[in-house]
Design a protein around this motif. Structure first.
Motif, PDB file in Angstrom:
ATOM      1  N   TRP A  31       0.849  -1.202   0.000  1.00 19.79           N
ATOM      2  CA  TRP A  31       0.000   0.000   0.000  1.00 19.79           C
ATOM      3  C   TRP A  31       0.881   1.248   0.000  1.00 19.79           C
ATOM      4  O   TRP A  31       1.028   1.926   1.029  1.00 19.79           O
ATOM      5  N   PRO A  32       1.477   1.611  -1.125  1.00 20.44           N
ATOM      6  CA  PRO A  32       2.439   2.726  -1.134  1.00 20.44           C
ATOM      7  C   PRO A  32       1.803   4.116  -1.042  1.00 20.44           C
ATOM      8  O   PRO A  32       2.500   5.088  -0.798  1.00 20.44           O
ATOM      9  N   GLN A  33       0.511   4.240  -1.230  1.00 25.78           N
ATOM     10  CA  GLN A  33      -0.121   5.562  -1.310  1.00 25.78           C
ATOM     11  C   GLN A  33      -0.980   5.912  -0.089  1.00 25.78           C
ATOM     12  O   GLN A  33      -1.862   6.755  -0.180  1.00 25.78           O
ATOM     13  N   VAL A  34      -0.749   5.276   1.040  1.00 22.58           N
ATOM     14  CA  VAL A  34      -1.530   5.580   2.241  1.00 22.58           C
ATOM     15  C   VAL A  34      -1.160   6.983   2.725  1.00 22.58           C
ATOM     16  O   VAL A  34       0.026   7.313   2.842  1.00 22.58           O
ATOM     17  N   PRO A  35      -2.156   7.856   2.988  1.00 23.90           N
ATOM     18  CA  PRO A  35      -1.829   9.232   3.412  1.00 23.90           C
ATOM     19  C   PRO A  35      -1.151   9.279   4.777  1.00 23.90           C
ATOM     20  O   PRO A  35      -1.384   8.429   5.639  1.00 23.90           O
ATOM     21  N   ASP A  36      -0.318  10.301   4.954  1.00 22.08           N
ATOM     22  CA  ASP A  36       0.366  10.509   6.227  1.00 22.08           C
ATOM     23  C   ASP A  36      -0.630  10.902   7.310  1.00 22.08           C
ATOM     24  O   ASP A  36      -1.699  11.439   7.036  1.00 22.08           O
ATOM     25  N   CYS A  37      -0.248  10.640   8.553  1.00 23.10           N
ATOM     26  CA  CYS A  37      -1.091  10.932   9.711  1.00 23.10           C
ATOM     27  C   CYS A  37      -0.408  12.010  10.559  1.00 23.10           C
ATOM     28  O   CYS A  37       0.789  11.925  10.835  1.00 23.10           O
ATOM     29  N   TYR A  38      -1.159  13.009  10.964  1.00 22.35           N
ATOM     30  CA  TYR A  38      -0.623  14.123  11.756  1.00 22.35           C
ATOM     31  C   TYR A  38      -1.391  14.293  13.060  1.00 22.35           C
ATOM     32  O   TYR A  38      -2.616  14.154  13.080  1.00 22.35           O
ATOM     33  N   GLY A  39      -0.655  14.632  14.121  1.00 23.36           N
ATOM     34  CA  GLY A  39      -1.289  15.024  15.378  1.00 23.36           C
ATOM     35  C   GLY A  39      -1.672  13.894  16.317  1.00 23.36           C
ATOM     36  O   GLY A  39      -2.069  14.146  17.444  1.00 23.36           O
ATOM     37  N   TRP A  49       5.542   8.101  25.075  1.00 22.23           N
ATOM     38  CA  TRP A  49       4.673   8.286  23.917  1.00 22.23           C
ATOM     39  C   TRP A  49       3.235   8.481  24.355  1.00 22.23           C
ATOM     40  O   TRP A  49       2.764   7.812  25.292  1.00 22.23           O
ATOM     41  N   TYR A  50       2.522   9.360  23.662  1.00 22.00           N
ATOM     42  CA  TYR A  50       1.110   9.613  23.939  1.00 22.00           C
ATOM     43  C   TYR A  50       0.297   9.472  22.661  1.00 22.00           C
ATOM     44  O   TYR A  50       0.685  10.000  21.614  1.00 22.00           O
ATOM     45  N   LEU A  51      -0.824   8.761  22.760  1.00 22.33           N
ATOM     46  CA  LEU A  51      -1.784   8.690  21.669  1.00 22.33           C
ATOM     47  C   LEU A  51      -2.775   9.824  21.839  1.00 22.33           C
ATOM     48  O   LEU A  51      -3.328  10.025  22.926  1.00 22.33           O
ATOM     49  N   ARG A  52      -3.006  10.554  20.751  1.00 22.57           N
ATOM     50  CA  ARG A  52      -3.851  11.743  20.807  1.00 22.57           C
ATOM     51  C   ARG A  52      -5.060  11.558  19.887  1.00 22.57           C
ATOM     52  O   ARG A  52      -4.959  11.722  18.682  1.00 22.57           O
ATOM     53  N   ASP A  53      -6.177  11.193  20.481  1.00 24.87           N
ATOM     54  CA  ASP A  53      -7.392  11.002  19.690  1.00 24.87           C
ATOM     55  C   ASP A  53      -7.990  12.356  19.313  1.00 24.87           C
ATOM     56  O   ASP A  53      -7.406  13.412  19.586  1.00 24.87           O
ATOM     57  N   ASP A  54      -9.160  12.336  18.675  1.00 25.68           N
ATOM     58  CA  ASP A  54      -9.790  13.587  18.237  1.00 25.68           C
ATOM     59  C   ASP A  54     -10.003  14.560  19.395  1.00 25.68           C
ATOM     60  O   ASP A  54      -9.791  15.761  19.254  1.00 25.68           O
ATOM     61  N   ALA A  55     -10.429  14.023  20.548  1.00 25.13           N
ATOM     62  CA  ALA A  55     -10.697  14.887  21.700  1.00 25.13           C
ATOM     63  C   ALA A  55      -9.410  15.557  22.194  1.00 25.13           C
ATOM     64  O   ALA A  55      -9.402  16.746  22.521  1.00 25.13           O
ATOM     65  N   ALA A  56      -8.317  14.792  22.244  1.00 23.24           N
ATOM     66  CA  ALA A  56      -7.038  15.357  22.695  1.00 23.24           C
ATOM     67  C   ALA A  56      -6.563  16.434  21.721  1.00 23.24           C
ATOM     68  O   ALA A  56      -6.093  17.500  22.139  1.00 23.24           O
ATOM     69  N   GLN A  57      -6.712  16.176  20.437  1.00 23.10           N
ATOM     70  CA  GLN A  57      -6.286  17.168  19.446  1.00 23.10           C
ATOM     71  C   GLN A  57      -7.158  18.420  19.495  1.00 23.10           C
ATOM     72  O   GLN A  57      -6.661  19.535  19.334  1.00 23.10           O
ATOM     73  N   ALA A  58      -8.442  18.232  19.759  1.00 25.00           N
ATOM     74  CA  ALA A  58      -9.343  19.382  19.872  1.00 25.00           C
ATOM     75  C   ALA A  58      -9.004  20.228  21.102  1.00 25.00           C
ATOM     76  O   ALA A  58      -9.301  21.422  21.152  1.00 25.00           O
ATOM     77  N   GLY A  59      -8.345  19.623  22.095  1.00 27.22           N
ATOM     78  CA  GLY A  59      -7.974  20.326  23.318  1.00 27.22           C
ATOM     79  C   GLY A  59      -6.791  21.256  23.156  1.00 27.22           C
ATOM     80  O   GLY A  59      -6.427  21.967  24.086  1.00 27.22           O
ATOM     81  N   GLY A  60      -6.151  21.233  21.989  1.00 29.69           N
ATOM     82  CA  GLY A  60      -5.024  22.134  21.733  1.00 29.69           C
ATOM     83  C   GLY A  60      -3.784  21.373  21.343  1.00 29.69           C
ATOM     84  O   GLY A  60      -3.802  20.155  21.165  1.00 29.69           O
ATOM     85  N   PRO A  61      -2.661  22.086  21.203  1.00 33.11           N
ATOM     86  CA  PRO A  61      -1.404  21.432  20.830  1.00 33.11           C
ATOM     87  C   PRO A  61      -0.942  20.468  21.919  1.00 33.11           C
ATOM     88  O   PRO A  61      -1.450  20.470  23.043  1.00 33.11           O
ATOM     89  N   PHE A  62       0.054  19.669  21.578  1.00 27.22           N
ATOM     90  CA  PHE A  62       0.540  18.612  22.473  1.00 27.22           C
ATOM     91  C   PHE A  62       0.916  19.137  23.855  1.00 27.22           C
ATOM     92  O   PHE A  62       0.649  18.489  24.866  1.00 27.22           O
ATOM     93  N   ALA A  63       1.514  20.309  23.933  1.00 29.60           N
ATOM     94  CA  ALA A  63       1.914  20.868  25.234  1.00 29.60           C
ATOM     95  C   ALA A  63       0.716  21.073  26.160  1.00 29.60           C
ATOM     96  O   ALA A  63       0.833  20.977  27.372  1.00 29.60           O
TER      97      ALA A  63
END
Length: 198
Positions: A31-39, A49-63
């Motif tokens: 699968w060479p064309q899978v889009p990159d994942c951000y955030g 390491w931290y997994l950041r789901d939609d709710a975590a990302q909606a809460g602001g940047p990683f800091a």
């Protein structure tokens, strides 16, 4: 004093390119064309390491909104084996066919120091050779190494002080905000991508 050195991103890229897991190579071929994942993945200042789901990302940047601490040993080891930078200094974890870019709390590496010989290990278990020792205004200690720059883990700052006292390292002042440009890495690939969309 340890000699200072700024590694070129191309040299760092070659140094980090280790054999990927076979399962990752197979997935990339299939699968060479899978889009990159951000955030979705973050690395804190203690090498966790931290997994950041939609709710975590909606809460602001990683800091501000870290997400859920990863505690699964095999998954952590898998990430560690497949963690490296791209040519633009964006660090990522190659998850099968998908490149998952990492949000960095501060630096791409977090160093653990060995008290007996002051040797340096990354949070992923990689050996590194210290080339320069840096100290910022907040008292944080960094080592620039043959594989890049990283923060000394807070539990090992005492060992770093012993290395300085023994004459192995001579800390030089640095501004933390200057580290990404100096050592060619991107703290937030997600923010960089979003800025490019505006």
């Amino acid at each position: 004093m340890v000699a200072g050195s700024t590694q070129s991103s191309s040299r760092q890229q070659r140094q980090h390119n280790r054999p990927m897991d076979d399962i990752v190579k197979q997935a990339l071929a299939k699968w060479p064309q899978v889009p990159d994942c951000y955030g979705w993945l973050g690395l804190d200042m203690r090498g966790r390491w931290y997994l950041r789901d939609d709710a975590a990302q909606a809460g602001g940047p990683f800091a501000q909104s870290k997400g859920a601490l990863l505690q699964h040993d095999k998954l952590i080891a898998f990430i560690a084996r497949n963690y490296e930078p791209d040519a633009q200094g964006r660090w990522f974890f190659q998850n099968g066919p998908q490149r998952v870019y990492v949000e960095l709390a501060l630096t791409p590496w977090v160093w653990r120091l060995q008290a007996d010989d002051f040797s340096v290990l990354s949070h992923t278990g990689r050996k590194a050779v210290a080339l320069d020792c840096l100290l910022d205004a907040q008292g944080r200690v960094y080592l620039a190494t043959d594989i890049g720059v990283g923060l000394v883990h807070t539990l090992d700052v005492g060992i770093a002080a012993e290395a300085v006292a023994a004459g192995h390292w001579t800390p030089r002042p640095v501004l933390a905000e200057e580290l990404p440009a100096r050592y060619r890495y991107t703290p937030s690939p997600c923010a960089l991508r979003d800025a490019g969309r505006r």
